[in-house]
Scaffold this motif. Sequence first.
Motif, PDB file in Angstrom:
ATOM      1  N   GLN A  25      44.054  37.942  39.119  1.00 39.96           N
ATOM      2  CA  GLN A  25      43.037  38.776  38.275  1.00 39.96           C
ATOM      3  C   GLN A  25      41.806  38.137  38.282  1.00 39.96           C
ATOM      4  OE1 GLN A  25      45.467  37.354  36.091  1.00 39.96           O
ATOM      5  NE2 GLN A  25      47.024  38.764  37.162  1.00 39.96           N
ATOM      6  N   SER A  35      42.544  43.609  39.695  1.00 35.90           N
ATOM      7  CA  SER A  35      43.910  42.725  39.755  1.00 35.90           C
ATOM      8  C   SER A  35      44.744  42.900  40.902  1.00 35.90           C
ATOM      9  CB  SER A  35      44.380  43.217  38.456  1.00 35.90           C
ATOM     10  OG  SER A  35      44.939  44.681  38.451  1.00 35.90           O
ATOM     11  N   SER A  44      37.064  44.745  35.995  1.00 34.69           N
ATOM     12  CA  SER A  44      38.181  44.116  36.510  1.00 34.69           C
ATOM     13  C   SER A  44      38.907  44.379  37.755  1.00 34.69           C
ATOM     14  CB  SER A  44      39.318  44.087  35.253  1.00 34.69           C
ATOM     15  OG  SER A  44      38.748  43.815  34.025  1.00 34.69           O
TER      16      SER A  44
END
Length: 431
Positions: A381, A394, A392
């Motif tokens: 991540q 991931s 973000s």
Amino acid sequence: RVDDDTFAGSPDAPRTVVKNRALTATLSHRFSDNWRVEVTARRFANNFAEFGSFPFTGAPVAGTSYIFAAASLPSRVRQSFVTAAVDGQFTTGSVEHHVLAGADYDHTNYTAQLGFGPLGLVDYAKPSTNVPFVVPALSDIQTDAMRSTAAFVQDQVSVGDRLDITGSLRWTPIHVESAYISGGFPFVDTDRTYHRVTPRFGATYRLTDGVSAFAGYAEGFKGLVAAFGVTDPKPETSKSYEAGLKLASPVPGLSGTLAAYRIVRRNVITADPANPFGSIQSGEQLARGFEADVAYEPGPQLSILAAFAYTDAEVTKDNRLPVGDSLTRVPKTSLRLAARYRFQNAWRGLELGGGLTAVSSRELTLPNTARVDGSVLLDAQASYDFGWATISVSVVNLTGADDYAPYQYLARAVVAPVQPRSAFVTVRKTF
């Protein structure tokens, strides 16, 4: 050889469609600093329309050729749930009480239908033999209705600075109606009421600063619906015991829980080994084991997580399932390791993380006839807080491992590929 990625059956089968809708409303009112009341109502609706083609028999007719069948499995669930509780605190002498009392109401309706029809002979080694899908006629219908009204009371008592004791009682009457029609003929029609008082007790004792010991005992009692083929559903009951330690910074930055447990469940819904298209309620199942969940944060930059579980789950009493066989889809051991680093100073806002998830082999059927191997999957991540939003990224299955996981489909030994290497981008803004 048969290619691992070969698709067999009917490529033109209709898509399976699942729709879930839920609406929840909560009203909370505080009468004083120590007393409040809360009421929550929830409505849930599920529609499930599944179509599929699969090998009707477990063994090939010849070589890699199987007899295939078509399946149609529509179902729907409607649930109305209401709970109301009064929450309060008061003191008697040197003892502090935190009480909770209230009632629940649950009304659930379940309808499921089933239909199978022949398709033809399919050779896994020759995709050209895949057959067109024909929607089969529905032959079996099951309807279940469950109503339960429960009253409960709980008192958490604090004795001094070290000891907390919790005790509760719950009275639950359950009314179940179940009807099953096969081939146009009524098979079973059930109309029964069950009721039971279930206790729960626990205690926590602070041994030293940051370390507490705890132990608890609880009983469970719940009605069952949505189990096709179970024509006289009895409530599932359970007894559970747990003891362990809770850590709250005995050394700076360390927290977590260490626990051993034992759970005995009766009347658990299980796939019927004599009828792969239905379910049964097993006599008794036992699960016991140990769990450790620890987090360590030596400073604001670094977080480390370690979680380990050992589970011994097996059939302990039954008339149709072999006693001693392991429960399906339950790994003996599972492990999760993860770390996250938060940059400071000039790179403040940037976070990087990674982890490892490992599970041991798992049984696919009861009786135990086949299992799927264990797996180790890596993930990573990264995120950055821009101030106006946080972005973000991931990645799961970082190495692209070609592992398999148990997939419950009737009483068959079926696996599904784990999620392939996949990346997700999330943008989060808080107002």
